[in-house]
Design an enzyme around this catalytic site. Structure first.
Site, PDB file in Angstrom:
ATOM      1  N   ASN A  10       0.879  -1.175   0.000  1.00 54.52           N
ATOM      2  CA  ASN A  10       0.000   0.000   0.000  1.00 54.52           C
ATOM      3  C   ASN A  10       0.917   1.226   0.000  1.00 54.52           C
ATOM      4  O   ASN A  10       1.554   1.520   1.007  1.00 54.52           O
ATOM      5  CB  ASN A  10      -0.884  -0.031   1.260  1.00 54.52           C
ATOM      6  CG  ASN A  10      -1.717   1.226   1.409  1.00 54.52           C
ATOM      7  OD1 ASN A  10      -1.769   2.067   0.500  1.00 54.52           O
ATOM      8  ND2 ASN A  10      -2.373   1.367   2.551  1.00 54.52           N
ATOM      9  N   LYS A  12       0.072   4.262  -0.161  1.00 51.12           N
ATOM     10  CA  LYS A  12      -0.583   5.421   0.474  1.00 51.12           C
ATOM     11  C   LYS A  12      -0.404   6.663  -0.409  1.00 51.12           C
ATOM     12  O   LYS A  12      -0.361   6.541  -1.631  1.00 51.12           O
ATOM     13  CB  LYS A  12      -0.046   5.606   1.894  1.00 51.12           C
ATOM     14  CG  LYS A  12      -0.118   4.295   2.700  1.00 51.12           C
ATOM     15  CD  LYS A  12       0.088   4.447   4.167  1.00 51.12           C
ATOM     16  CE  LYS A  12      -0.076   3.105   4.844  1.00 51.12           C
ATOM     17  NZ  LYS A  12       0.069   3.165   6.291  1.00 51.12           N
ATOM     18  N   HIS A  95      -9.414   1.163   5.013  1.00 47.13           N
ATOM     19  CA  HIS A  95      -8.138   1.312   5.712  1.00 47.13           C
ATOM     20  C   HIS A  95      -8.340   2.216   6.925  1.00 47.13           C
ATOM     21  O   HIS A  95      -9.138   3.156   6.872  1.00 47.13           O
ATOM     22  CB  HIS A  95      -7.087   1.907   4.762  1.00 47.13           C
ATOM     23  CG  HIS A  95      -5.702   1.831   5.338  1.00 47.13           C
ATOM     24  ND1 HIS A  95      -5.252   2.734   6.267  1.00 47.13           N
ATOM     25  CD2 HIS A  95      -4.701   0.949   5.135  1.00 47.13           C
ATOM     26  CE1 HIS A  95      -4.011   2.400   6.615  1.00 47.13           C
ATOM     27  NE2 HIS A  95      -3.658   1.320   5.939  1.00 47.13           N
ATOM     28  N   GLU A  97      -6.679   4.576   8.052  1.00 45.96           N
ATOM     29  CA  GLU A  97      -6.452   6.008   7.785  1.00 45.96           C
ATOM     30  C   GLU A  97      -7.696   6.649   7.182  1.00 45.96           C
ATOM     31  O   GLU A  97      -7.991   7.811   7.440  1.00 45.96           O
ATOM     32  CB  GLU A  97      -5.211   6.180   6.887  1.00 45.96           C
ATOM     33  CG  GLU A  97      -3.929   5.940   7.693  1.00 45.96           C
ATOM     34  CD  GLU A  97      -2.768   5.370   6.903  1.00 45.96           C
ATOM     35  OE1 GLU A  97      -2.778   5.419   5.669  1.00 45.96           O
ATOM     36  OE2 GLU A  97      -1.830   4.854   7.550  1.00 45.96           O
ATOM     37  N   GLU A 167      -5.012  -5.029  10.487  1.00 42.14           N
ATOM     38  CA  GLU A 167      -4.012  -3.981  10.678  1.00 42.14           C
ATOM     39  C   GLU A 167      -4.264  -3.257  11.998  1.00 42.14           C
ATOM     40  O   GLU A 167      -5.085  -2.331  12.056  1.00 42.14           O
ATOM     41  CB  GLU A 167      -4.088  -2.969   9.536  1.00 42.14           C
ATOM     42  CG  GLU A 167      -3.780  -3.550   8.174  1.00 42.14           C
ATOM     43  CD  GLU A 167      -3.192  -2.502   7.227  1.00 42.14           C
ATOM     44  OE1 GLU A 167      -2.208  -2.816   6.565  1.00 42.14           O
ATOM     45  OE2 GLU A 167      -3.703  -1.366   7.185  1.00 42.14           O
ATOM     46  N   GLY A 173       2.858   2.220  10.681  1.00 40.15           N
ATOM     47  CA  GLY A 173       3.802   3.325  10.509  1.00 40.15           C
ATOM     48  C   GLY A 173       4.535   3.706  11.785  1.00 40.15           C
ATOM     49  O   GLY A 173       5.165   4.756  11.859  1.00 40.15           O
ATOM     50  N   SER A 213       3.870  -2.220  10.070  1.00 36.93           N
ATOM     51  CA  SER A 213       5.331  -2.252  10.224  1.00 36.93           C
ATOM     52  C   SER A 213       5.960  -3.599   9.829  1.00 36.93           C
ATOM     53  O   SER A 213       6.946  -4.018  10.415  1.00 36.93           O
ATOM     54  CB  SER A 213       5.727  -1.868  11.651  1.00 36.93           C
ATOM     55  OG  SER A 213       5.271  -0.554  11.959  1.00 36.93           O
TER      56      SER A 213
HETATM   57  P1  13P Z   1       3.313   0.296   7.519  1.00 42.46           P
HETATM   58  O1  13P Z   1       3.848  -0.979   6.922  1.00 42.46           O
HETATM   59  O2  13P Z   1       4.027   1.519   7.039  1.00 42.46           O
HETATM   60  O3  13P Z   1       3.214   0.209   9.016  1.00 42.46           O
HETATM   61  O4  13P Z   1       1.803   0.463   6.980  1.00 42.46           O
HETATM   62  C1  13P Z   1       0.926  -0.594   7.081  1.00 42.46           C
HETATM   63  C2  13P Z   1      -0.306  -0.228   6.368  1.00 42.46           C
HETATM   64  O5  13P Z   1      -1.067   0.628   6.796  1.00 42.46           O
HETATM   65  C3  13P Z   1      -0.603  -0.935   5.115  1.00 42.46           C
HETATM   66  O6  13P Z   1      -1.894  -0.678   4.673  1.00 42.46           O
END
Ligand code: 13P
Length: 255
Positions: A10, A12, A95, A97, A167, A173, A213
């Site tokens: 992803n 983002k 997601h 976010e 997740e 992150g 992560s």
């Molecule tokens: P990270 O791998 O940067 O923690 O992000 C995970 C994520 O949100 C994938 O959708």
């Protein structure tokens, strides 16, 4: 029942169209052959370019969201039909976010899932708990509620097509990965929930990924868990070396 591993990146809100093209070229140079699935989800503006550049490779392309209508007065939205036409096959839905910053609810997630499925896109549905929820001991209640509401009125046949990504919000992150045991416990719980809502058979067929992560250092331990069928990867998916290494690692894990 064996499920092949899925490694999905992803990206983002990272990479302009030209930067995305450069990253895909680098990934292609380092890409191992693999029986596993390898998906990249760039931003909308880079999707068409990435679809073009990924032809004749094992790379498959996903979007990071889609609307529930085919067209209409929905300024700023992208429809599943638009994605389908340019060769996109997957779409991330719900997601954390989007749930946290853009008012996504289980109701809108459910509508987006149904639309994606209607247009033959494979949804990657994201669920996961915040740190407060985990510390209050309410992780499983929250996950069960999310899954139940997100999948409302979705048939068993459609459920089997889904990819679900667990997740935990506190691991995204932050560099703070869930331990393999914590991730396995919830991925198994997701499967048990699917078994209750649909059937054991459906639960066994559905792919459940872990995200938060994940990188080339912790991938082996996480991907070796029986109920973790792959990874949804953010930061490490932006580095050609890291993401291709994770795919190589997945090649050596027998499921
Ligand atoms: P990270 O791998 O940067 O923690 O992000 C995970 C994520 O949100 C994938 O959708």
């Amino acid at each position: 029942m064996s499920r092949n591993i899925i490694i999905a990146g992803n990206w983002k809100m990272n990479k302009t169209s030209s930067e995305a093209a450069k990253l895909i070229k680098e990934i292609k140079e380092k890409l191992p052959t693999s029986e596993n699935k390898f998906i990249v989800c760039p931003p909308f503006t880079a999707l068409e370019k990435v679809c073009e550049l990924s032809k004749e490779s094992i790379i498959e392309v996903g979007a990071q969201n889609c609307h529930w209508e085919e067209k209409g007065a929905f300024t700023g939205e992208i429809s599943p039909l638009m994605l389908k036409e340019i060769g996109v096959k997957y779409v991330i839905i719900g997601h954390s976010e989007r749930r946290t910053y853009f008012g996504e609810t289980d109701e809108t997630v459910n509508k987006r899932l149904k639309a994606a499925l209607n247009y033959g896109l494979t949804p990657i549905l994201c669920v996961g708990e915040s740190l407060e929820t985990r510390e209050a001991g309410n992780t499983k209640t929250l996950i069960k509620n999310q899954i139940t509401q997100d999948l409302k009125d979705i048939s068993k046949t459609d459920c089997e097509k889904l990819i679900i990504a667990y997740e935990p919000v506190w691991a995204i992150g932050t560099g703070k990965t869930a331990t393999a045991e914590q991730a396995e416990e919830i991925c198994l719980f997701i499967r048990e929930t699917l078994s209750e809502l649909y059937s054991k058979d459906c639960a066994e067929k559905t792919h459940v990924l872990y995200g938060g992560s994940m990188n080339e250092k912790n991938a082996k331990e996480l991907l070796s868990m029986p109920n973790i069928d792959g990874g949804l990867i953010g930061g490490a998916a932006l580095k050609a070396d890291s993401i291709t290494e994770i795919l190589k690692i997945s090649n050596n894990i027998a499921k």
